[in-house]
Design a protein around this motif. Structure first.
Motif, PDB file in Angstrom:
ATOM      1  N   VAL A   1       0.837  -1.207   0.000  1.00 22.47           N
ATOM      2  CA  VAL A   1       0.000   0.000   0.000  1.00 22.47           C
ATOM      3  C   VAL A   1       0.872   1.258   0.000  1.00 22.47           C
ATOM      4  CG1 VAL A   1      -1.651   1.357   1.333  1.00 22.47           C
ATOM      5  CG2 VAL A   1      -1.975  -1.112   1.086  1.00 22.47           C
ATOM      6  N   VAL A   2       1.866   1.291   0.876  1.00 25.30           N
ATOM      7  CA  VAL A   2       2.747   2.458   0.971  1.00 25.30           C
ATOM      8  C   VAL A   2       3.579   2.605  -0.295  1.00 25.30           C
ATOM      9  CG1 VAL A   2       4.672   3.478   2.234  1.00 25.30           C
ATOM     10  CG2 VAL A   2       2.822   2.352   3.488  1.00 25.30           C
ATOM     11  N   GLY A   3       4.061   1.486  -0.838  1.00 23.91           N
ATOM     12  CA  GLY A   3       4.892   1.523  -2.032  1.00 23.91           C
ATOM     13  C   GLY A   3       4.164   2.055  -3.250  1.00 23.91           C
ATOM     14  N   ARG A   4       2.848   1.898  -3.274  1.00 27.51           N
ATOM     15  CA  ARG A   4       2.067   2.372  -4.405  1.00 27.51           C
ATOM     16  C   ARG A   4       2.126   3.888  -4.527  1.00 27.51           C
ATOM     17  NH1 ARG A   4      -3.908   0.043  -5.179  1.00 27.51           N
ATOM     18  NH2 ARG A   4      -2.604  -1.810  -5.059  1.00 27.51           N
ATOM     19  N   TYR A   5       2.243   4.581  -3.409  1.00 21.86           N
ATOM     20  CA  TYR A   5       2.240   6.046  -3.434  1.00 21.86           C
ATOM     21  C   TYR A   5       3.599   6.637  -3.069  1.00 21.86           C
ATOM     22  CZ  TYR A   5      -2.765   5.114  -3.313  1.00 21.86           C
ATOM     23  OH  TYR A   5      -4.029   4.643  -3.594  1.00 21.86           O
ATOM     24  N   ARG A   6       4.613   5.788  -2.930  1.00 25.31           N
ATOM     25  CA  ARG A   6       5.940   6.282  -2.565  1.00 25.31           C
ATOM     26  C   ARG A   6       6.490   7.188  -3.669  1.00 25.31           C
ATOM     27  NH1 ARG A   6       8.314   1.729  -1.542  1.00 25.31           N
ATOM     28  NH2 ARG A   6       7.977   1.811   0.718  1.00 25.31           N
ATOM     29  N   GLY A   7       7.038   8.315  -3.272  1.00 28.77           N
ATOM     30  CA  GLY A   7       7.619   9.237  -4.233  1.00 28.77           C
ATOM     31  C   GLY A   7       6.677  10.344  -4.670  1.00 28.77           C
ATOM     32  N   SER A   8       5.376  10.181  -4.433  1.00 30.20           N
ATOM     33  CA  SER A   8       4.422  11.232  -4.803  1.00 30.20           C
ATOM     34  C   SER A   8       4.354  12.277  -3.699  1.00 30.20           C
ATOM     35  CB  SER A   8       3.031  10.637  -5.036  1.00 30.20           C
ATOM     36  OG  SER A   8       2.538  10.032  -3.859  1.00 30.20           O
ATOM     37  N   LEU A   9       4.010  13.490  -4.044  1.00 38.60           N
ATOM     38  CA  LEU A   9       3.993  14.590  -3.084  1.00 38.60           C
ATOM     39  C   LEU A   9       2.935  14.392  -2.004  1.00 38.60           C
ATOM     40  CD1 LEU A   9       4.468  17.671  -5.463  1.00 38.60           C
ATOM     41  CD2 LEU A   9       6.175  16.592  -3.985  1.00 38.60           C
ATOM     42  N   MET A  10       1.789  13.850  -2.394  1.00 37.78           N
ATOM     43  CA  MET A  10       0.679  13.717  -1.452  1.00 37.78           C
ATOM     44  C   MET A  10       0.659  12.363  -0.746  1.00 37.78           C
ATOM     45  SD  MET A  10      -2.308  15.605  -3.648  1.00 37.78           S
ATOM     46  CE  MET A  10      -3.537  15.230  -2.414  1.00 37.78           C
ATOM     47  N   GLY A  11       1.432  11.421  -1.254  1.00 34.67           N
ATOM     48  CA  GLY A  11       1.531  10.125  -0.599  1.00 34.67           C
ATOM     49  C   GLY A  11       0.194   9.414  -0.477  1.00 34.67           C
ATOM     50  N   LEU A  12      -0.076   8.877   0.723  1.00 36.07           N
ATOM     51  CA  LEU A  12      -1.301   8.110   0.956  1.00 36.07           C
ATOM     52  C   LEU A  12      -2.556   8.956   0.809  1.00 36.07           C
ATOM     53  CD1 LEU A  12      -0.407   5.789   3.971  1.00 36.07           C
ATOM     54  CD2 LEU A  12      -0.991   5.097   1.644  1.00 36.07           C
ATOM     55  N   ALA A  13      -2.422  10.272   0.824  1.00 42.06           N
ATOM     56  CA  ALA A  13      -3.602  11.135   0.657  1.00 42.06           C
ATOM     57  C   ALA A  13      -4.293  10.881  -0.677  1.00 42.06           C
ATOM     58  CB  ALA A  13      -3.200  12.603   0.766  1.00 42.06           C
ATOM     59  N   TRP A  14      -3.532  10.385  -1.666  1.00 45.68           N
ATOM     60  CA  TRP A  14      -4.142  10.069  -2.955  1.00 45.68           C
ATOM     61  C   TRP A  14      -5.192   8.981  -2.831  1.00 45.68           C
ATOM     62  CZ3 TRP A  14      -4.313  13.131  -6.778  1.00 45.68           C
ATOM     63  CH2 TRP A  14      -3.256  13.977  -7.096  1.00 45.68           C
ATOM     64  N   SER A  15      -5.030   8.079  -1.874  1.00 47.34           N
ATOM     65  CA  SER A  15      -6.014   7.005  -1.688  1.00 47.34           C
ATOM     66  C   SER A  15      -7.357   7.558  -1.240  1.00 47.34           C
ATOM     67  CB  SER A  15      -5.503   5.989  -0.655  1.00 47.34           C
ATOM     68  OG  SER A  15      -5.360   6.587   0.627  1.00 47.34           O
ATOM     69  N   PHE A  16      -7.350   8.777  -0.666  1.00 46.12           N
ATOM     70  CA  PHE A  16      -8.591   9.447  -0.274  1.00 46.12           C
ATOM     71  C   PHE A  16      -9.141  10.304  -1.401  1.00 46.12           C
ATOM     72  CE2 PHE A  16     -10.705  13.248   1.417  1.00 46.12           C
ATOM     73  CZ  PHE A  16     -11.750  12.661   2.132  1.00 46.12           C
ATOM     74  N   PHE A  17      -8.284  11.051  -2.066  1.00 46.04           N
ATOM     75  CA  PHE A  17      -8.748  11.984  -3.094  1.00 46.04           C
ATOM     76  C   PHE A  17      -9.199  11.275  -4.379  1.00 46.04           C
ATOM     77  CE2 PHE A  17      -6.173  14.947  -0.541  1.00 46.04           C
ATOM     78  CZ  PHE A  17      -7.144  15.909  -0.303  1.00 46.04           C
ATOM     79  N   ASN A  18      -8.640  10.118  -4.671  1.00 49.41           N
ATOM     80  CA  ASN A  18      -9.066   9.386  -5.870  1.00 49.41           C
ATOM     81  C   ASN A  18     -10.552   9.026  -5.831  1.00 49.41           C
ATOM     82  OD1 ASN A  18      -6.682   9.471  -7.294  1.00 49.41           O
ATOM     83  ND2 ASN A  18      -5.896   7.557  -6.440  1.00 49.41           N
ATOM     84  N   PRO A  19     -11.054   8.383  -4.765  1.00 47.17           N
ATOM     85  CA  PRO A  19     -12.503   8.091  -4.737  1.00 47.17           C
ATOM     86  C   PRO A  19     -13.374   9.327  -4.669  1.00 47.17           C
ATOM     87  CG  PRO A  19     -11.453   7.461  -2.663  1.00 47.17           C
ATOM     88  CD  PRO A  19     -10.353   7.765  -3.625  1.00 47.17           C
ATOM     89  N   VAL A  20     -12.871  10.410  -4.009  1.00 44.43           N
ATOM     90  CA  VAL A  20     -13.635  11.659  -3.977  1.00 44.43           C
ATOM     91  C   VAL A  20     -13.811  12.205  -5.387  1.00 44.43           C
ATOM     92  CG1 VAL A  20     -13.591  14.070  -3.241  1.00 44.43           C
ATOM     93  CG2 VAL A  20     -12.966  12.275  -1.623  1.00 44.43           C
ATOM     94  N   LEU A  21     -12.724  12.202  -6.145  1.00 41.00           N
ATOM     95  CA  LEU A  21     -12.780  12.691  -7.523  1.00 41.00           C
ATOM     96  C   LEU A  21     -13.724  11.843  -8.365  1.00 41.00           C
ATOM     97  CD1 LEU A  21     -11.769  14.489  -9.840  1.00 41.00           C
ATOM     98  CD2 LEU A  21      -9.850  12.900 -10.114  1.00 41.00           C
ATOM     99  N   MET A  22     -13.643  10.522  -8.212  1.00 40.57           N
ATOM    100  CA  MET A  22     -14.493   9.634  -8.998  1.00 40.57           C
ATOM    101  C   MET A  22     -15.964   9.828  -8.638  1.00 40.57           C
ATOM    102  SD  MET A  22     -12.436   8.364 -11.035  1.00 40.57           S
ATOM    103  CE  MET A  22     -13.718   7.450 -11.888  1.00 40.57           C
ATOM    104  N   LEU A  23     -16.245  10.106  -7.365  1.00 37.75           N
ATOM    105  CA  LEU A  23     -17.628  10.336  -6.953  1.00 37.75           C
ATOM    106  C   LEU A  23     -18.182  11.580  -7.635  1.00 37.75           C
ATOM    107  CD1 LEU A  23     -19.955   9.401  -5.173  1.00 37.75           C
ATOM    108  CD2 LEU A  23     -18.989  10.742  -3.294  1.00 37.75           C
TER     109      LEU A  23
END
Length: 282
Positions: free
Chosen positions: A39-61
């Motif tokens: 899970v952590v490795g999926r977002y490693r290196g991105s500026l927002m990190g694990l926060a993307w796991s929250f914003f992705n479903p919000v955007l899709m909604l």
């Protein structure tokens, strides 16, 4: 786990349902550690990190709300004054369930191929790799469900206590997904094209499941065909507990759970019996 210990890749492995549950229990800490790393490795290196796991479903909604209720002006037909947000929330439940299943199935064919070192060199319980993929998918499912419940609370000012039953509703799908994942993880070693096929199948299942439409919208002669889809029951019962605030059909879920356990046992048996040939192919 001792990385310096070598093993015979052709040895037989226990393949019974009891062995399946023993493997889960004995390797629970390893599954947890590998899932967290995945899970952590999926977002490693991105500026927002694990926060993307929250914003992705919000955007899709937001996207679902706009496309289906504004562009297509679709309505679910639940009665009363159905808002655009209501339609999006109902649709989003179907996407959450399908997303959980699709992520497990789409990742399964490459699980062994991407971990060749575990096959040839070290003592490693290969059968837990699908559990790691499932754990990562469950994390995304959990975050998406939180977004869904938060949207209901902010828009409709309601939170159904039945939502706590959602994990029980998902249980048959979890076991069925594991069964298919074990089978596909093994088959993917011998037939490399499987990885391409699973993506097509999961896409077709999305449109052949009541994700974008209710079962009642279909003519009677097609409803029986839709009920064969293993996602149909889980999606419908998930909407009951998450959106409509009613109890699920326990009898139907019990039958689905038995079927899911049967699929998991069959998939585990196939994986354990065929893993002896992994080293020769890889």
């Amino acid at each position: 786990m001792n990385a310096g210990v070598y093993t015979n890749p052709h040895q037989a492995h226990p393949a019974s349902p009891v062995a399946m549950f023993k493997s889960i229990w004995h390797n629970r800490q390893l599954i947890w550690q590998m899932t967290r790393r995945d899970v952590v490795g999926r977002y490693r290196g991105s500026l927002m990190g694990l926060a993307w796991s929250f914003f992705n479903p919000v955007l899709m909604l937001f996207v679902y709300t706009f496309v289906f209720s504004v562009v297509f002006k679709a309505r679910w037909g639940v009665g009363g004054e159905e808002s655009r947000a209501d339609f999006a929330i109902i649709l989003f439940v179907g996407m959450i369930v399908h997303g959980l299943f699709a992520e497990c199935i789409n990742r399964a064919p490459g699980l062994i191929l991407s971990n060749v070192n575990y096959v040839k060199k070290v003592v490693f319980p290969l059968e837990i790799l699908p559990w790691v993929a499932l754990g990562s998918a469950l994390f995304n499912c959990l975050v998406s469900t939180f977004v869904l419940l938060l949207a209901q609370l902010l828009i409709n000012h309601v939170f159904h206590w039945h939502s706590i039953l959602f994990p029980l509703v998902l249980l048959p799908l979890i076991f069925a997904s594991m069964g298919f994942a074990w089978f596909l993880a093994s088959l993917g070693v011998f037939v490399r094209d499987i990885g391409q096929v699973t993506g097509i199948i999961t896409t077709v299942l999305m449109f052949m499941s009541p994700v974008f439409y209710p079962v009642s919208a279909l003519p009677d002669k097609y409803r029986a065909l839709l009920q064969i889809n293993p996602l149909t029951l889980i999606i419908e019962e998930s909407r009951k507990v998450l959106v409509f605030g009613t109890l699920p059909d326990w009898s139907a879920l019990s039958v689905a759970l038995l079927a899911g356990l049967g699929i998991a046992s069959a998939g585990f048996w196939w994986f354990q019996k065929t893993r002896k040939g992994f080293a020769d192919v890889l």
